[in-house]
Each structure stands twice: as C-alpha cells, then as structure tokens.
Write an enzyme that holds these catalytic residues in place. Sequence first.
Site, PDB file in Angstrom:
ATOM      1  CD  GLU A 127     -27.739 -11.781  53.087  1.00  0.00           C
ATOM      2  OE1 GLU A 127     -26.986 -12.751  53.284  1.00  0.00           O
ATOM      3  OE2 GLU A 127     -28.514 -11.361  53.963  1.00  0.00           O
ATOM      4  CG  PHE A 139     -36.009 -19.647  50.145  1.00  0.00           C
ATOM      5  CD1 PHE A 139     -37.228 -20.038  50.660  1.00  0.00           C
ATOM      6  CD2 PHE A 139     -34.853 -20.263  50.613  1.00  0.00           C
ATOM      7  CE1 PHE A 139     -37.307 -21.031  51.632  1.00  0.00           C
ATOM      8  CE2 PHE A 139     -34.914 -21.258  51.573  1.00  0.00           C
ATOM      9  CZ  PHE A 139     -36.144 -21.644  52.089  1.00  0.00           C
ATOM     10  CE1 TYR A 197     -28.740 -19.825  53.920  1.00  0.00           C
ATOM     11  CE2 TYR A 197     -29.888 -19.036  51.970  1.00  0.00           C
ATOM     12  CZ  TYR A 197     -28.714 -19.219  52.690  1.00  0.00           C
ATOM     13  OH  TYR A 197     -27.527 -18.765  52.172  1.00  0.00           O
ATOM     14  N   GLY A 198     -31.753 -18.014  56.538  1.00  0.00           N
ATOM     15  CA  GLY A 198     -30.938 -17.647  57.695  1.00  0.00           C
ATOM     16  C   GLY A 198     -31.523 -16.422  58.353  1.00  0.00           C
ATOM     17  CB  SER A 199     -30.059 -13.175  59.329  1.00  0.00           C
ATOM     18  OG  SER A 199     -29.549 -12.746  58.095  1.00  0.00           O
TER      19      SER A 199
END
Length: 188
Positions: free
Chosen positions: A99, A24, A26-28
């Site tokens: 990340e 999942f 949710y940002g980049s």
Amino acid sequence: MMVDTIAINRDLNRFDGHGEIWLFGYGSLIWKCDFSFLERRPAHIRNWSRRFWQGSHDHRGTPEAPGRVATLIADPGARCGGMAYLITPEVFDHLDHREKNGYLRESVDIEFEDGAAHGLVYIANPANAAYLGEASAQDIARHILSAQGPSGLNLDYFRHLADALRVMGEKDPHIEAIERELRLIQSA
C-alpha cells in the site's frame, strides 16, 4: 507521481504492543489476500465512502500513465462495506509495501454483524501526490479501460472488486455507476 509511504507508516506506531489488530479492507484487500491472518470477517465502517480517486503508479498503472484504484473519502452518515482481517503486527511489513503509493494507516472503528472493534485501515487522502481526485463515472470508466501496470489491467482490479462486493451483498453506488459506464463504453 509515485509516493512511497512505507517509512511514514512504520513511524506512526499505531497499535504498538498489540499482538493482534483488526485491519479493514475496502479495495483489493477484499479479493486479493496475499498475507497471513488469524480471522477474516465481513465488516463495514461508518462515515467513509469508497471512491476510485487514487492513482496507481506501481500496480495498475505506471508513473507515466497511472491507473485508478480505490481510496476512502470522509462522508458523514455513509457506510462502506468490506472485509476485516485479524492480523499480527508482523504482517505490516508486507502491507506497508503493498500500500506504499500514498496510503497511510488510520485508526477506525470496524463494525461486524455481532459487534465492533477498533482497528486500522489504509487511506490515500487528497494531500498525497498520487491522488487523482474526483471525476465523473464516465471519465473514471475510460481511465480504467486505458490503464495497466505491473500487476495487470486496471479493469481487472475494478472487476474483481465489483464482483467481490456483489458476492458479499454490498451495494456501492459509485462502483455501480462506473460499471454502467464501462458497459456503455464497451458496447459502443
């Protein structure tokens, strides 16, 4: 402070033995898909909210002047929209590096329009040294306007995310509040 979480994520061994895993974003990860995937679908997760409370010392800022990027905070009853990718475990080498500044892989239930799946998400929790923490929308907007790093302007990161959420039809009060402050600051 830069926090390299690559080794920690490799040692977590979540979903070992699985040939395919839902991830999942949710940002980049919503708008910058620089990895291979088998399938991509809009999705959401429950009990989490997106916040610009994580420092970026390696992409949208520097060690001396970190940018602000998205992370998730536990928020009972909340719904966070994003994009889910069905990936193979080989993709984790790239994702763990991307990340690496404080983000850890966490298990999460991912909901689709037509069902659900168990998968993973990268979250930078408040215990990591790069965590900047809560701030007003105005302070976050000012911070975003002043930061840039090797991957470009922090403002570009924010705008790409806000635009991607709009295209998906996702409402995010935190993002919308920061956008309002950015407009006010830039029009002054």
